[in-house]
Scaffold this active site. Sequence first.
Site, PDB file in Angstrom:
ATOM      1  N   LYS A  18       0.849  -1.274  -0.189  1.00  0.00           N
ATOM      2  CA  LYS A  18       0.033   0.106  -0.070  1.00  0.00           C
ATOM      3  C   LYS A  18       0.919   1.109  -0.056  1.00  0.00           C
ATOM      4  CE  LYS A  18      -3.498   2.327   2.896  1.00  0.00           C
ATOM      5  NZ  LYS A  18      -4.148   2.172   4.193  1.00  0.00           N
TER       6      LYS A  18
ATOM      7  N   GLU B 212      -2.674 -14.967  20.559  1.00  0.00           N
ATOM      8  CA  GLU B 212      -3.936 -14.968  20.864  1.00  0.00           C
ATOM      9  C   GLU B 212      -4.032 -16.028  22.220  1.00  0.00           C
ATOM     10  OE1 GLU B 212      -7.151 -16.659  21.341  1.00  0.00           O
ATOM     11  OE2 GLU B 212      -6.884 -17.659  19.611  1.00  0.00           O
TER      12      GLU B 212
ATOM     13  N   CYS C 199     -10.958 -21.084  23.546  1.00  0.00           N
ATOM     14  CA  CYS C 199     -10.185 -19.983  24.494  1.00  0.00           C
ATOM     15  C   CYS C 199     -11.279 -18.782  24.750  1.00  0.00           C
ATOM     16  CB  CYS C 199      -9.198 -19.256  23.589  1.00  0.00           C
ATOM     17  SG  CYS C 199      -9.733 -18.788  21.843  1.00  0.00           S
TER      18      CYS C 199
ATOM     19  N   GLU D 183      -8.940 -19.851  33.932  1.00  0.00           N
ATOM     20  CA  GLU D 183      -9.288 -20.574  32.678  1.00  0.00           C
ATOM     21  C   GLU D 183      -9.360 -22.014  33.000  1.00  0.00           C
ATOM     22  OE1 GLU D 183      -8.775 -20.065  27.845  1.00  0.00           O
ATOM     23  OE2 GLU D 183      -7.064 -20.171  29.102  1.00  0.00           O
TER      24      GLU D 183
END
Length: 328
Positions: A19, A95, A129, A226
């Site tokens: 770009k 992530e 996740c 978690e």
Amino acid sequence: MFAWKVGPALACGNTIVLKTAEQTPLSALYVSKLLHEAGLPPGVLNIVSGYGPTAGAALASHMEVDKLAFTGSTTTGKIVLQLAAKSNLKPVTLELGGKSPFIVCEDADVDKAAELAHYALFFNQGQCCCAGSRTFVHESVYDQFVEKANALAMKRVVGDPFKGGIQQGPQIDSEQFEKILKYIRSGVDGGAKLETGGERLGAKGYYIKPTVFTGVKDDMLIAKDEIFGPVQSILKYKDLDEVIQRSNASQYGLAAGVFTHNLDTANTLMRALRVGSVWINCFDVFDAAIPFGGYKQSGQGREKGSYSLSNYLQVKAVVTALKNPAWL
């Protein structure tokens, strides 16, 4: 983990300008442009198999690897980031883990909310996740929701995933299996009410019965950590301010679910929740065009969408002196 090796940019002719933007005169004598460049490998894909402490550590520490992308636990992500910093300071996209809130508002259709919350948590044996592992339910519909959540968990079919009609298979390995059972025991010991499940299914395989806890408090491990397993923690709340504060009081910020018919409520929550993705009246909806990633210790950078490209681009500013410009 993905490793990216960039060759010499212009000398080898493998730099691609993706770009060109913001070409503008700086003054009467200079003009500037920005180039967004990505050095691409010579077209060969190498698969390096191995474990984290060996293959993963070698990639993260290598002085000629120029970019890393890692998906996994927050603990391991910190190690990857540390190894990258100690080597050649390669950029890292992460992530990582989550403890995503699923918020059921007082105006919700309880039947549909219970079904969606069930899916948000138990999908893939809870090994996701962005699983909706903190189910916040407004006090006005709490009892009704709990009844329906229990019924859904009790009729969930667990067994060999290669057989027809099976909804939930085994956990990934013995280590994760034991870890989940340990969290279940901590929930019971901590004072949460075990509504259903909470134990191994059968004598063979790493199968765990779909588990539902109620009366869960924010300081319990099952509400903070978690778990990565089929354990649904249902928490009661009174108003929006309370649920926003409690939802954000986490080290994680990967995703959130909101179930409401009220547009003002949806707008308030989508702005207030410190997470990378907010699903309203849906959950786990992904697309190649939608960026995905987390706040806080759920990661850095974004996957998918145009934002993912910025992880692999370098911005080069080029300033050119003008010789004998016509306007002077």
